[in-house]
Design an enzyme around this catalytic site. Structure first.
Site, PDB file in Angstrom:
ATOM      1  N   ARG A 103      20.696 -22.179   9.532  1.00 45.13           N
ATOM      2  CA  ARG A 103      21.230 -23.259  10.358  1.00 45.13           C
ATOM      3  C   ARG A 103      22.621 -23.584   9.833  1.00 45.13           C
ATOM      4  NH1 ARG A 103      18.590 -29.276  10.562  1.00 45.13           N
ATOM      5  NH2 ARG A 103      19.486 -29.445   8.503  1.00 45.13           N
ATOM      6  N   THR A 107      27.156 -27.792  12.623  1.00 45.69           N
ATOM      7  CA  THR A 107      26.796 -27.872  14.051  1.00 45.69           C
ATOM      8  C   THR A 107      25.283 -27.980  14.247  1.00 45.69           C
ATOM      9  OG1 THR A 107      26.556 -25.487  14.241  1.00 45.69           O
ATOM     10  CG2 THR A 107      28.762 -26.370  14.627  1.00 45.69           C
ATOM     11  N   ASP A 201      15.944 -29.858   1.177  1.00 43.63           N
ATOM     12  CA  ASP A 201      16.132 -28.505   1.713  1.00 43.63           C
ATOM     13  C   ASP A 201      15.053 -27.589   1.123  1.00 43.63           C
ATOM     14  OD1 ASP A 201      18.741 -26.626   2.881  1.00 43.63           O
ATOM     15  OD2 ASP A 201      17.091 -25.675   1.797  1.00 43.63           O
TER      16      ASP A 201
HETATM   17  O1  LIG Z   1      14.875 -27.237  13.014  1.00 40.78           O
HETATM   18  P1  LIG Z   1      16.220 -26.853  12.540  1.00 40.78           P
HETATM   19  O2  LIG Z   1      17.226 -27.965  12.663  1.00 40.78           O
HETATM   20  O3  LIG Z   1      16.716 -25.568  13.114  1.00 40.78           O
HETATM   21  O4  LIG Z   1      16.108 -26.674  10.954  1.00 40.78           O
HETATM   22  C1  LIG Z   1      15.045 -26.035  10.346  1.00 40.78           C
HETATM   23  C2  LIG Z   1      15.501 -24.778   9.670  1.00 40.78           C
HETATM   24  O5  LIG Z   1      16.301 -25.121   8.527  1.00 40.78           O
HETATM   25  C3  LIG Z   1      15.734 -24.516   7.355  1.00 40.78           C
HETATM   26  O6  LIG Z   1      16.277 -23.257   7.117  1.00 40.78           O
HETATM   27  P2  LIG Z   1      17.794 -23.065   6.614  1.00 40.78           P
HETATM   28  O7  LIG Z   1      18.718 -22.888   7.761  1.00 40.78           O
HETATM   29  O8  LIG Z   1      18.124 -24.151   5.623  1.00 40.78           O
HETATM   30  O9  LIG Z   1      17.716 -21.667   5.878  1.00 40.78           O
HETATM   31  P3  LIG Z   1      17.017 -21.307   4.473  1.00 40.78           P
HETATM   32  O10 LIG Z   1      15.550 -21.201   4.755  1.00 40.78           O
HETATM   33  O11 LIG Z   1      17.640 -20.017   4.105  1.00 40.78           O
HETATM   34  O12 LIG Z   1      17.326 -22.402   3.481  1.00 40.78           O
HETATM   35  C4  LIG Z   1      14.275 -24.413   7.697  1.00 40.78           C
HETATM   36  O13 LIG Z   1      13.578 -23.517   6.874  1.00 40.78           O
HETATM   37  C5  LIG Z   1      14.290 -24.033   9.151  1.00 40.78           C
HETATM   38  O14 LIG Z   1      14.429 -22.646   9.376  1.00 40.78           O
HETATM   39  O1  LIG Z   2      14.983 -31.642   6.151  1.00 45.08           O
HETATM   40  C1  LIG Z   2      15.291 -30.440   6.343  1.00 45.08           C
HETATM   41  C2  LIG Z   2      15.918 -29.992   7.527  1.00 45.08           C
HETATM   42  C3  LIG Z   2      16.188 -28.663   7.685  1.00 45.08           C
HETATM   43  N1  LIG Z   2      15.877 -27.797   6.689  1.00 45.08           N
HETATM   44  C4  LIG Z   2      15.286 -28.216   5.537  1.00 45.08           C
HETATM   45  O2  LIG Z   2      15.003 -27.405   4.651  1.00 45.08           O
HETATM   46  N2  LIG Z   2      15.011 -29.526   5.387  1.00 45.08           N
HETATM   47 MG   LIG Z   3      17.815 -24.232   3.737  1.00 45.36          MG
END
Ligand SMILES: O=P(O)(O)OC[C@H]1O[C@H](OP(=O)(O)OP(=O)(O)O)[C@H](O)[C@@H]1O
Ligand SMILES: O=c1cc[nH]c(=O)[nH]1
Ligand SMILES: [Mg+2]
Length: 210
Positions: A103, A107, A201
């Protein structure tokens, strides 16, 4: 689309420790796997089975086995990877495919940076794993990708959701053969797109990248 929110004291207890900011990565990883095993019980309620004849030491009997084609488990990298072991323990014969999504933290739009999935998912039952459903953008993109490849039904298993993101998923996938199984639905999303109270996160906490 169906939504099931787990209601079990063990899940709430493990979630509480997971949320605690003092919980270190190794404990966080174990808890994600344990929570996955508990959520998988509900998430696999609709897994397709077929009859099989066996002989016990006492008599002939008919039971069931996981039907062909095998279910496909799709963890969303990175954070969904932490849920994979818990899931394959319960569905050891399933096939595993991967979707890498990140993500954009400004944005909040997801991008797909990796994909390793069968080209044709016709007739396949898919289980998507991602601990966090925040705005819902990543989960919607992942499920739409699988449906476009022909998946017949998709179950997403997430540990935490924000009500705004869950509503977005319901709007986007209304009328589709989709089930979302959740450990809890939290209060809201904050202005940075984080789940409140949430757990921070998930990827960073799993892999120690903060
Ligand atoms: O519902 P959304 O607003 O799309 O957010 C959720 C997403 O964000 C996190 O991943 P991230 O993009 O942080 O990647 P990561 O798992 O590599 O940390 C999480 O594991 C989801 O995939
Ligand atoms: O709270 C949040 C939102 C998006 N992705 C995460 O890992 N945590
Ligand atoms: Mg993440």
């Amino acid at each position: 689309m169906r939504v099931h929110v787990a209601d079990h004291p063990l899940i709430t207890h493990k979630l509480t420790v997971l949320r605690d900011q003092t919980t270190p990565s190794p404990v966080f990883r174990s808890l994600v796997e344990e929570l996955m095993t508990l959520l998988a019980y509900e998430g696999t309620r609709g897994v397709r089975v077929e009859p099989v004849d066996i002989i016990t030491p006492v008599a002939a009997a008919t039971g069931v086995r996981i039907a062909e084609p095998k279910p496909l488990i799709v963890p969303i990298l990175r954070a969904g990877l932490g849920m994979l072991e818990g899931m394959v323990k319960l569905l050891p014969t399933a096939e595993v495919g991967f979707l890498g999504m990140a993500r954009n933290e400004e944005t909040l739009e997801p991008t797909t940076y990796a994909e390793r999935l069968p080209d044709d998912l016709s007739d396949r039952q898919c289980f998507v794993l991602d601990p966090m459903l925040a705005t819902g953008g990543s989960l919607i993109a992942a499920i739409e990708f699988l449906l476009k490849r022909g998946a017949t039904d998709v179950t997403a298993i997430c540990i935490l959701a924000a009500p705004e993101g869950l509503a977005a998923v319901e709007r986007a996938l209304e009328g589709r053969e989709v089930t979302v199984v959740l450990g809890a639905v939290d209060e809201r999303l904050n202005e940075l797109g984080y789940i409140v109270p949430g757990l921070g996160d998930a990827g960073d906490r799993l892999y120690g990248t903060v």
